[in-house]
Design an enzyme around this catalytic site. Structure first.
Site, PDB file in Angstrom:
ATOM      1  N   THR A  23       7.403  -7.178   2.355  1.00  0.00           N
ATOM      2  CA  THR A  23       7.072  -6.552   3.637  1.00  0.00           C
ATOM      3  C   THR A  23       6.177  -7.500   4.426  1.00  0.00           C
ATOM      4  O   THR A  23       5.325  -8.188   3.871  1.00  0.00           O
ATOM      5  CB  THR A  23       6.448  -5.151   3.440  1.00  0.00           C
ATOM      6  N   CYS A  29      -1.886  -1.313   8.145  1.00  0.00           N
ATOM      7  CA  CYS A  29      -0.965  -0.640   7.213  1.00  0.00           C
ATOM      8  C   CYS A  29      -1.314  -1.047   5.776  1.00  0.00           C
ATOM      9  O   CYS A  29      -1.909  -2.098   5.547  1.00  0.00           O
ATOM     10  CB  CYS A  29       0.476  -1.049   7.493  1.00  0.00           C
ATOM     11  N   HIS A  46       5.524   0.848   2.772  1.00  0.00           N
ATOM     12  CA  HIS A  46       4.709   0.231   3.840  1.00  0.00           C
ATOM     13  C   HIS A  46       4.183   1.389   4.707  1.00  0.00           C
ATOM     14  O   HIS A  46       4.893   1.896   5.564  1.00  0.00           O
ATOM     15  CB  HIS A  46       5.581  -0.725   4.639  1.00  0.00           C
TER      16      HIS A  46
END
Lengths: 162, 292
Positions: A23, A29, A46
């Site tokens: 990711t 995040c 995520h």
């Protein structure tokens, strides 16, 4: 070798040793990574925001977006690969949750994400064995299913492992 | 070892950047005026054949999925709205600058445009969701242009990202802006201001470009707009859309609270809208194929 790329609010799992799960650019995040030694499976979510109550329609459309819906969704995905559906035996690692410099409480989304995720994990009796959280930089996270090794990168910094 | 940019060199760098088209420049001036009307935009678009063609292509692209083709500028402008029109105009005439690889920041081509588009949407949403008395359209345009200076100094910063990161890690008082200044003598807001003046952008946009990291230094009349972009910029970065090594390495000025009432819930909602709108807008702008 397959590469599973997860965008914001995505989650995925694999037990194929040829796969990498990746990711890009986690800001505030948080990437939750599940490693199950029993089935040799790896899962990742995520997560963008702590709490799905602000937009339930979004949580249904993309459960991986919120901490409280992402963890059960990822566990369900891992259960399809033979892992315990309550997460027993699964090891957890956390990355991301950065903040801009000198930020105030309102803008500490990274911190709120990490706290919400830990709270939900505790409700399953799970806790992180390793974490790379906070700071003022974005992180790209990649994990190979075979080795279970997490590599982090950030522009301007040498790569590091968790 | 990076090379410092001498004051006269900055002007040469600015001069080497293509000017924006007269119609795009005029469009930015018109849309910065509080009392402008949609017809002003339509009239202006009609004077530029390239812009007209691009707008009709976007509105008839698969992203909008219209049943009947739109062939008139009036309908296209009204359907797409001012923010999309401004995005098309800027991308059409300065797309090369925005899609440039920012090697000095270790960012790939296209990262600057994505960051700017998200900052624009976020600045607009901050204004709308906090109920501030400020034009959301203007906040959007200012957000789109705020970081143009990075494209100018990036080549000079090549190879300096590790040093910049180290400087900031070892000095609490430094942010990336100060690191740029220390490394090449000119930070991206100074370079951006020089380009904005060369492009004859309206004063409020020049002010945003110059002060978006230190909004308190902006002229009082434009300060709310500058704070809106300051927040939009931060929101784009925390959402994972920065421009490489400088991402998140700026300070948040808490005095935004003098202009915008934002709590954690409003911020979360802004971030949700930014994600949704960004996907929609970038899809429509990048969609080259017309609907069959």
């Amino acid at each position: 070798m397959g590469q599973i790329i997860l965008g914001v609010g995505d989650y995925g799992a694999s037990n194929n040793p040829q796969d990498d799960i990746k990711t890009f650019a986690l800001g505030s995040c948080v990437s939750v990574i599940f490693l199950d030694p029993q089935t040799r499976s790896i899962g990742m979510a995520h997560i963008a925001l702590p709490d799905s109550t602000i937009n339930k329609a979004k949580a249904i459309e993309k459960p991986g977006y919120f901490a409280d819906t992402a963890i059960p969704a990822l566990l369900a995905q891992m259960a399809k690969l033979g892992c315990d559906k309550r997460g027993k035996g699964i090891k957890v690692k956390l990355c991301g949750g950065a903040n801009v410099m000198d930020t105030n409480d309102t803008f500490q989304i990274g911190k709120r994400n990490a706290l919400a995720i830990k709270k939900i994990l505790w409700s399953y009796g799970m806790g992180a064995i390793a974490e790379d959280l906070g700071g003022n930089y974005s992180r790209t996270v990649s994990i190979s299913v075979e080795a279970g090794q997490i590599t982090l990168s950030s522009p301007g910094k040498p790569n590091w492992q968790l | 070892m990076v090379k410092k940019i001498a004051p006269d060199e900055l002007q040469k760098i600015v001069a080497s950047v293509p000017m924006i088209s007269a119609s795009a420049s005029r469009l930015l001036q018109i849309t910065a005026q509080a009392d402008h009307e949609l017809m002003d935009v339509v009239t202006l678009v009609k004077t530029d054949a390239n812009l007209t063609a691009r707008i009709l292509k976007v509105v008839n692209s698969a992203a909008y999925g219209l049943v009947n083709r739109i062939t008139s500028v009036d309908r296209a402008v009204s359907y797409l709205g001012q923010q999309v029109i401004v995005s098309i105009a800027i991308e059409s005439c300065a797309g090369e600058l925005f899609s440039k690889e920012l090697s000095g920041y270790e960012a790939v081509g296209g990262d600057l445009w994505k960051h700017d588009l998200r900052a624009a949407i976020a600045a607009r949403e901050v204004v709308i969701q906090s109920g501030a008395d400020l034009s959301p359209d203007l906040a959007f345009t200012a957000g789109l242009l705020h970081d143009i200076g990075k494209a100018l100094i990036s080549d000079y910063l090549r190879g300096s990202a590790p040093e910049a990161v180290e400087l900031i890690s070892s000095h609490d008082s430094l942010d990336y802006l100060a690191a740029e200044e220390q490394l090449v003598g000119v930070d991206h807001t100074v370079a951006g201001e020089a380009l904005a003046r060369a492009w004859q952008l309206p004063p409020e946009l020049v002010t945003v470009i110059r002060h978006h990291h230190h909004p308190a230094m902006a002229e009082e009349a434009w300060r709310p707009l500058v704070y809106a972009v300051h927040l939009g910029d931060s929101i784009a970065m925390i959402g994972g859309f920065g421009t490489g090594s400088d991402s998140m390495r700026y300070k948040l000025d808490p005095h935004y609270a003098d202009y915008f009432q934002i709590n954690a819930n409003i911020l979360a909602n802004v971030m949700l809208v930014v994600d949704t709108e960004f996907n929609k807008l970038s899809e429509s702008l990048s969609d080259q194929g017309e609907k069959s």
